[in-house]
Design a protein around this motif. Structure first.
Motif, PDB file in Angstrom:
ATOM      1  N   ASP A 180       0.844  -1.192   0.000  1.00 12.76           N
ATOM      2  CA  ASP A 180       0.000   0.000   0.000  1.00 12.76           C
ATOM      3  C   ASP A 180       0.878   1.241   0.000  1.00 12.76           C
ATOM      4  N   SER A 182      -0.609   4.092  -1.306  1.00 14.29           N
ATOM      5  CA  SER A 182      -1.598   5.118  -1.620  1.00 14.29           C
ATOM      6  C   SER A 182      -1.564   6.300  -0.666  1.00 14.29           C
ATOM      7  N   LYS A 225      -9.646   0.232  -2.409  1.00 15.90           N
ATOM      8  CA  LYS A 225      -9.332   1.467  -3.132  1.00 15.90           C
ATOM      9  C   LYS A 225      -7.861   1.847  -2.964  1.00 15.90           C
ATOM     10  N   ASN A 226      -7.251   1.483  -1.840  1.00 13.62           N
ATOM     11  CA  ASN A 226      -5.820   1.718  -1.661  1.00 13.62           C
ATOM     12  C   ASN A 226      -5.005   0.827  -2.590  1.00 13.62           C
ATOM     13  N   ARG A 228      -5.997  -0.251  -5.544  1.00 13.30           N
ATOM     14  CA  ARG A 228      -6.103   0.323  -6.889  1.00 13.30           C
ATOM     15  C   ARG A 228      -5.177   1.527  -7.048  1.00 13.30           C
ATOM     16  N   GLU A 229      -5.131   2.386  -6.027  1.00 14.21           N
ATOM     17  CA  GLU A 229      -4.280   3.571  -6.090  1.00 14.21           C
ATOM     18  C   GLU A 229      -2.795   3.186  -6.111  1.00 14.21           C
ATOM     19  N   THR A 230      -2.432   2.128  -5.401  1.00  9.91           N
ATOM     20  CA  THR A 230      -1.040   1.665  -5.417  1.00  9.91           C
ATOM     21  C   THR A 230      -0.634   1.217  -6.813  1.00  9.91           C
ATOM     22  N   ARG A 232      -1.963   2.247  -9.533  1.00  9.55           N
ATOM     23  CA  ARG A 232      -1.921   3.456 -10.367  1.00  9.55           C
ATOM     24  C   ARG A 232      -0.600   4.187 -10.183  1.00  9.55           C
ATOM     25  N   ILE A 233      -0.125   4.290  -8.941  1.00 11.26           N
ATOM     26  CA  ILE A 233       1.148   4.975  -8.659  1.00 11.26           C
ATOM     27  C   ILE A 233       2.298   4.269  -9.374  1.00 11.26           C
ATOM     28  N   LYS A 236       2.011   4.804 -13.166  1.00  8.08           N
ATOM     29  CA  LYS A 236       2.404   6.169 -13.518  1.00  8.08           C
ATOM     30  C   LYS A 236       3.907   6.354 -13.415  1.00  8.08           C
ATOM     31  N   GLU A 254      -4.592  -2.399 -12.122  1.00  9.72           N
ATOM     32  CA  GLU A 254      -5.411  -1.254 -11.690  1.00  9.72           C
ATOM     33  C   GLU A 254      -6.852  -1.402 -12.185  1.00  9.72           C
TER      34      GLU A 254
END
Length: 405
Positions: A180, A182, A225-226, A228-230, A232-233, A236, A254
């Protein structure tokens, strides 16, 4: 065979022997080798020399040592170095500040690792170390470089409100469960290469603020949701470094996580949820989840979120064949039958090829087709729908072919 140390006095004697006989270090630099420590210790340590003067030992180097009881790391202004060490109980370093380098190289942490609210002003190095329990770096401040190269986390690791002020390095890091990132505060840089992170279990239940904080701080579970954000990071990060190849698995992860998130959103019926959000917001969330699921499922079927060009090509041919079949059934030339006639299939290959061109004319079965056979209104409906589906399939195929752009 390792030396067994049962008391602090024995530890002190070993440190002094190593100092005087084996290493010739300065008085404030102690070394302990090949020992089994059977009692709890606190670093830095207060020792007495032969003149009975008390000395604060800030810098200690442990190599090939086993710690069978708890270790507490307090404020330290010099370096702490553990190499090839095993920690069978907890390491407690909460609320501590380390103004010197802290190194754990090729160490195994079998107990709890607690660095909550700790501050590292210099290098923090966990090279090739293994963490067997969940780790939550809660409000941990890494003001300089922190290294997790070749480290292995067997359970979840969370960087909850963790400050990365300069650089964090994940090189060859293996995450057997979850990661995690996020909630990490990235004022510095992230360096990632050749890590192992696959899909992992998360908590998808409805969480209020206190329940969410309990997960990311106390229990070490990761909300969906964390997760998914991880992903995404990480996606990116690789995209920003023009490493599209490495970004693709995280892009897919993601989107797959978002798909699962929308499923949970659609089938979540929790009285606490609509007490807090209201019935209108509750119904809106369900409708939104339906449309999001439609789009995401279509993407995973058509080209697996933009990475599978063979799948997208087969998808285009399949939906084209389906709508071609439905379209010609609504002309007088063909009627539905349960038996399969290969001659009909062979005779319509040219018509099917024309149908796969989205800008085809309605007489795709031949020049005299419209004059010879009567067409129902559904013929035009399925023809237009087929054009849209085929056009979408062609676009998805092009997208998948450009995945390495």
């Amino acid at each position: 065979m390792k030396k067994q140390l049962n008391t602090f006095k024995e530890l002190q004697e070993e440190l002094i022997v190593d100092l005087a006989v084996k290493h010739g270090q300065t008085v404030n630099d102690k070394v302990l080798l090949n020992a089994e420590i059977l009692f709890p210790i606190t670093l830095p340590v207060l020792l007495s020399d032969d003149t009975k003067e008390e000395l604060m030992i800030q810098s200690i180097f442990f190599r090939d040592c086993n710690f069978y009881d708890e270790i507490k790391l307090e404020h330290n202004s010099d370096y702490i170095f553990f190499e090839n060490c095993n920690f069978y109980k907890n390491i407690m370093a909460y609320n501590s500040t380390f103004n010197g380098k802290v190194r754990f190289r090729n160490c195994e942490f079998r107990g709890e690792v607690n660095f909550k609210n700790a501050t590292f002003t210099e290098l923090a190095d966990f090279w090739m170390s293994k963490f067997y329990k969940k780790v939550v770096f809660y409000k941990t401040d890494f003001e300089s470089t922190v290294v997790f190269s070749s480290a292995t986390f067997y359970e979840n690791v969370l960087f909850t409100y963790t400050l990365i002020d300069k650089l964090i390095i994940f090189r060859g890091t293996k995450f057997k469960k979850g990661l995690d990132l996020s909630l990490a505060i990235f004022s510095g840089k992230l360096s990632v290469f050749d890590i192992l992170l696959k899909d992992f279990k998360t908590s998808a239940k409805y969480l209020d603020d206190s329940g969410y904080e309990n997960l990311v701080n106390m229990s070490g579970d990761i909300p969906i949701k964390n997760k998914r954000e991880t992903f995404r990071i990480l996606k990116k990060y690789f995209e920003n470094n023009n490493n599209v190849v490495e970004s693709l698995p995280f892009k897919v992860s993601e989107k797959k996580t978002l798909l699962k998130e929308q499923f949970h959103e659609l089938f979540r019926f929790n009285t606490e949820y609509y007490k807090e959000k209201g019935m209108r917001a509750f119904l809106t969330s369900k409708v939104r989840a339906v449309f999001n699921l439609f789009v995401l499922l279509l993407n995973i079927i058509s080209n697996y979120f933009g990475v599978a060009y063979i799948q997208s090509a087969l998808f285009t041919l399949a939906v084209g064949g389906l709508f071609f079949y439905l379209t010609i059934l609504n002309s007088e030339k063909y009627v539905f039958a349960y038996n399969w006639d290969w001659n009909i299939l062979r005779d319509n290959i040219a018509g099917y090829a024309n149908f796969l061109i989205p800008t085809h004319k309605f007489n795709f079965l031949g020049e005299g087709f419209l004059k010879t056979y009567k067409l129902s209104n559904w013929f035009y409906v399925f023809d237009i729908a087929g054009r849209i589906a085929i056009g979408y399939g062609i676009y998805q195929t092009i997208q998948a072919f450009r995945k390495f752009r």
